[in-house]
Design a protein around this motif. Structure first.
Motif, PDB file in Angstrom:
ATOM      1  N   VAL A 232     -43.165   1.519   4.923  1.00  0.00           N
ATOM      2  CA  VAL A 232     -43.594   2.742   5.029  1.00  0.00           C
ATOM      3  C   VAL A 232     -42.831   3.048   3.357  1.00  0.00           C
ATOM      4  N   VAL A 233     -41.474   3.033   3.372  1.00  0.00           N
ATOM      5  CA  VAL A 233     -40.087   2.934   1.902  1.00  0.00           C
ATOM      6  C   VAL A 233     -40.376   1.800   1.098  1.00  0.00           C
ATOM      7  N   LEU A 234     -40.550   0.187   2.007  1.00  0.00           N
ATOM      8  CA  LEU A 234     -40.099  -0.601   1.072  1.00  0.00           C
ATOM      9  C   LEU A 234     -41.830  -1.272   1.459  1.00  0.00           C
ATOM     10  N   GLY A 235     -42.831  -1.252   2.598  1.00  0.00           N
ATOM     11  CA  GLY A 235     -43.756  -1.886   1.660  1.00  0.00           C
ATOM     12  C   GLY A 235     -44.505  -3.490   2.517  1.00  0.00           C
ATOM     13  N   GLU A 236     -42.752  -3.946   2.835  1.00  0.00           N
ATOM     14  CA  GLU A 236     -42.674  -5.362   3.298  1.00  0.00           C
ATOM     15  C   GLU A 236     -41.583  -5.720   3.790  1.00  0.00           C
ATOM     16  N   TYR A 237     -41.784  -7.151   4.626  1.00  0.00           N
ATOM     17  CA  TYR A 237     -40.613  -7.412   5.189  1.00  0.00           C
ATOM     18  C   TYR A 237     -39.734  -8.489   3.998  1.00  0.00           C
ATOM     19  N   MET A 238     -38.863  -7.854   3.752  1.00  0.00           N
ATOM     20  CA  MET A 238     -37.508  -7.886   3.342  1.00  0.00           C
ATOM     21  C   MET A 238     -36.473  -9.877   3.312  1.00  0.00           C
ATOM     22  N   SER A 239     -37.467 -10.853   3.578  1.00  0.00           N
ATOM     23  CA  SER A 239     -36.216 -11.976   3.327  1.00  0.00           C
ATOM     24  C   SER A 239     -34.796 -12.191   3.324  1.00  0.00           C
ATOM     25  N   ARG A 240     -34.076 -12.872   4.086  1.00  0.00           N
ATOM     26  CA  ARG A 240     -32.609 -13.569   3.591  1.00  0.00           C
ATOM     27  C   ARG A 240     -32.516 -13.544   2.709  1.00  0.00           C
ATOM     28  N   LYS A 241     -30.947 -13.629   1.896  1.00  0.00           N
ATOM     29  CA  LYS A 241     -31.135 -14.294   1.649  1.00  0.00           C
ATOM     30  C   LYS A 241     -29.507 -15.688   1.986  1.00  0.00           C
ATOM     31  N   GLU A 242     -30.118 -17.005   2.231  1.00  0.00           N
ATOM     32  CA  GLU A 242     -29.576 -17.523   3.128  1.00  0.00           C
ATOM     33  C   GLU A 242     -29.457 -18.489   1.835  1.00  0.00           C
ATOM     34  N   LEU A 243     -27.058 -18.271   2.250  1.00  0.00           N
ATOM     35  CA  LEU A 243     -26.393 -18.755   1.600  1.00  0.00           C
ATOM     36  C   LEU A 243     -25.770 -20.506   1.892  1.00  0.00           C
ATOM     37  N   ASP A 244     -25.398 -21.566   1.381  1.00  0.00           N
ATOM     38  CA  ASP A 244     -24.713 -22.202   2.098  1.00  0.00           C
ATOM     39  C   ASP A 244     -23.497 -22.189   1.783  1.00  0.00           C
ATOM     40  N   PHE A 245     -21.930 -22.149   2.416  1.00  0.00           N
ATOM     41  CA  PHE A 245     -20.494 -22.163   2.249  1.00  0.00           C
ATOM     42  C   PHE A 245     -19.838 -21.909   3.381  1.00  0.00           C
ATOM     43  N   ASP A 246     -18.587 -22.402   3.139  1.00  0.00           N
ATOM     44  CA  ASP A 246     -18.076 -22.549   4.563  1.00  0.00           C
ATOM     45  C   ASP A 246     -16.913 -22.005   3.720  1.00  0.00           C
ATOM     46  N   ALA A 247     -15.292 -22.129   5.135  1.00  0.00           N
ATOM     47  CA  ALA A 247     -13.996 -22.182   4.249  1.00  0.00           C
ATOM     48  C   ALA A 247     -13.336 -22.401   2.835  1.00  0.00           C
ATOM     49  N   SER A 248     -14.466 -23.286   1.697  1.00  0.00           N
ATOM     50  CA  SER A 248     -13.977 -24.014   1.234  1.00  0.00           C
ATOM     51  C   SER A 248     -14.182 -22.868  -0.124  1.00  0.00           C
ATOM     52  N   VAL A 249     -14.316 -21.755   0.390  1.00  0.00           N
ATOM     53  CA  VAL A 249     -14.861 -20.784  -0.678  1.00  0.00           C
ATOM     54  C   VAL A 249     -13.289 -20.257  -0.446  1.00  0.00           C
ATOM     55  N   ILE A 250     -12.841 -19.687   0.077  1.00  0.00           N
ATOM     56  CA  ILE A 250     -11.607 -19.171   0.573  1.00  0.00           C
ATOM     57  C   ILE A 250      -9.929 -19.939  -0.409  1.00  0.00           C
ATOM     58  N   ASP A 251     -10.249 -21.145   0.021  1.00  0.00           N
ATOM     59  CA  ASP A 251      -9.596 -22.099  -0.595  1.00  0.00           C
ATOM     60  C   ASP A 251      -9.392 -22.237  -2.232  1.00  0.00           C
ATOM     61  N   LYS A 252     -10.620 -22.085  -2.424  1.00  0.00           N
ATOM     62  CA  LYS A 252     -10.842 -21.712  -3.775  1.00  0.00           C
ATOM     63  C   LYS A 252     -10.315 -20.693  -4.782  1.00  0.00           C
ATOM     64  N   PHE A 306     -16.730 -18.494   7.892  1.00  0.00           N
ATOM     65  CA  PHE A 306     -17.701 -19.066   7.112  1.00  0.00           C
ATOM     66  C   PHE A 306     -17.584 -20.167   7.609  1.00  0.00           C
ATOM     67  N   ASN A 307     -16.430 -20.831   8.404  1.00  0.00           N
ATOM     68  CA  ASN A 307     -16.811 -22.282   8.971  1.00  0.00           C
ATOM     69  C   ASN A 307     -17.388 -22.566  10.272  1.00  0.00           C
ATOM     70  N   LEU A 308     -17.114 -20.975  11.283  1.00  0.00           N
ATOM     71  CA  LEU A 308     -18.279 -21.442  12.117  1.00  0.00           C
ATOM     72  C   LEU A 308     -19.584 -20.785  12.061  1.00  0.00           C
ATOM     73  N   ARG A 309     -19.606 -20.377  10.439  1.00  0.00           N
ATOM     74  CA  ARG A 309     -21.351 -19.832  10.674  1.00  0.00           C
ATOM     75  C   ARG A 309     -22.469 -21.457   9.673  1.00  0.00           C
TER      76      ARG A 309
END
Length: 468
Positions: A232-252, A306-309
């Motif tokens: 009703v409100v959006l009119g469509e399916y909202m697809s996901r934004k699946e990004l690849d990252f792990d614990a290295s983003v925390i390390d940086k 993030f590593n588990l993901r």
């Protein structure tokens, strides 16, 4: 390809009824297809899909009555007069249609008669309550003589030509059961007695106290109502934004901050390394990170998540959302700000579809790829947890898990295939431990999810041998 004629029926002003019904079914099915759930107990995914398809295609079929169409397309004065009239209600007639249509849809999929009857009843239940809250299932099987007469009156008011056109659209969208005015009349005449046959079975389930049926009902209800509101409100399916990252983003992030090698920072780093270097066994669904206060639980728990993901994405072929729940509002903004900094310093655009804060005081604001959504759309997206990382409260999470409220249950299906982090879990009162254990055991096992406790003093919600 031949274009099907328009039914001249509407679900909302300027929205054809067939468009809304088909759109809702499509969004619900896309959400179910994206879930890593293969079956719930003995209910296979293909059977659940059929129940959901029928529920989506029939959930507003009761709006085909002339009473509802007159109300919908009337003047403000007419709407005010008609709003409270029982004839304009559409939930029960829609549910009756879903009940019988589901039984037909499942005929070749589910051989077991009791299973087919239960799933057909679930279609009735979730459609009947899709504008309200889920209550006691046994109470839904009773249809008063007054409501039975009302149903007959509503069916009589339907313009057969319009229903024929609507039915053509629904069958083209996958509905097996052809729905006609004479058949609707038969259904409403027999539904009162047919539903009564479910009473002994439902009471047996109640006495057995098996939460699997609660989980199944809530899962399907959530998929339906989220799809309904989104269409009703959006009119469509909202697809996901699946990004690849792990614990290295925390390390940086930690490298950029350049923590000084003080005694406390060295202890924090040692604890951090111990956690992220732990081998991950995806067979273990309940995990625990035990760290004293002050040792950087937020960064450490997210690095582990993030590593588990990433491990799940590579080995199980689905990408989990991360739902991070805390007991206190006072630390949500602080933790969310830190995770936003982690993502930003790694070049990730922290729009709301990547990182979402959700609690009752949160701003109604949603942005994706730099585009800001209207408040009504933002509300739907936020309350439906349309994001990769959700930072929320225990209240929001537990009301989603253990509630019949429509608003809370909308996001129930987002728990499937998620990594759920409970920080400061020791703050949960002990009187709720058994309930929480039972519901989380089901969510992790049946919805293919993972639970991570983060605490300084681990409470015995689960036995020690049940937690890695």
């Amino acid at each position: 390809m031949r274009t099907l004629p328009f039914s001249n029926l509407y679900s909302h002003p300027d929205k054809p009824l067939e468009e809304h019904l088909i759109g809702t079914a499509e969004i619900a099915l896309r959400n179910l297809n994206s879930s890593p759930v293969h079956k719930i107990a003995d209910f296979r995914k293909e059977a659940l899909k059929k129940v959901l398809l029928v529920s989506g295609l029939c959930h507003d079929l009761g709006k085909a009555t002339s009473y509802f169409q007159t109300y919908l397309l009337g003047s403000k004065k007419e709407k005010k007069e008609l709003r409270q009239k029982p004839e304009t209600r559409h939930g029960l007639l829609s549910a009756v249609s879903a009940y019988y249509a589901a039984n037909c849809q499942l005929a070749n999929e589910v051989e077991d008669g009791e299973e087919r009857a239960f799933l057909s009843f679930l279609a009735f239940l979730i459609v009947r309550r899709h504008h309200g809250n889920l209550g006691h299932a046994v109470g839904e099987i009773f249809i008063s003589s007054k409501n039975a007469k009302l149903l007959a009156k509503q069916v009589e008011s339907i313009e057969e030509k319009k229903l024929v056109a609507l039915n053509a659209h629904l069958q083209n969208a996958g509905l097996i059961q052809a729905i006609s005015k004479p058949l609707l009349a038969e259904w409403v005449a027999s539904v009162k007695d047919d539903l009564k046959e479910h009473r002994p079975g439902l009471r047996r389930l109640g006495k057995a106290k098996n939460l699997i049926y609660y989980l199944t009902a809530n899962f399907l209800f959530s998929l339906l109502i989220d799809a309904d509101k989104s269409e009703v409100v959006l009119g469509e399916y909202m697809s996901r934004k699946e990004l690849d990252f792990d614990a290295s983003v925390i390390d940086k992030y930690k490298t950029i901050l350049n923590f000084k090698p003080t005694k406390i920072n060295n202890i924090r780093e040692k604890a951090y390394q111990e956690v992220i270097k732990q081998p991950i066994d995806l067979g273990n669904r309940v995990l625990s990170i035990n760290l004293p206060t002050g040792l950087g639980k937020t960064l450490t728990s997210f690095a582990f998540a993030f590593n588990l993901r990433e491990s799940i994405r590579q080995k199980r072929n689905f990408c989990p959302r991360i739902i991070y729940a805390l007991p206190f509002l006072s630390v949500i903004d602080q933790n969310a700000d830190e995770i936003e900094k982690v993502l930003t310093c790694n070049g990730l655009k922290t729009d709301t579809n990547l990182l979402l804060k959700h609690h009752h005081l949160a701003e109604v604001y949603y942005r994706e790829d730099g585009n800001e959504f209207e408040p009504s759309q933002a509300k739907i997206l936020i309350e439906g947890w349309n994001s990769e990382i959700i930072i929320t409260t225990f209240v929001q999470l537990f009301h989603t898990l253990i509630s019949g409220r429509n608003k809370s249950l909308r996001k129930f299906h987002r728990l499937s295939g998620s990594i759920i982090i409970l920080d400061e879990v020791q703050s949960i009162p002990s009187k709720y431990w058994l309930l929480i254990k039972n519901i989380f055991q089901l969510v992790t096992q049946e919805l293919n999810s993972y639970l991570v406790f983060v605490t300084a003093t681990e409470p015995l919600i689960f036995e020690r041998q049940e937690v890695q």
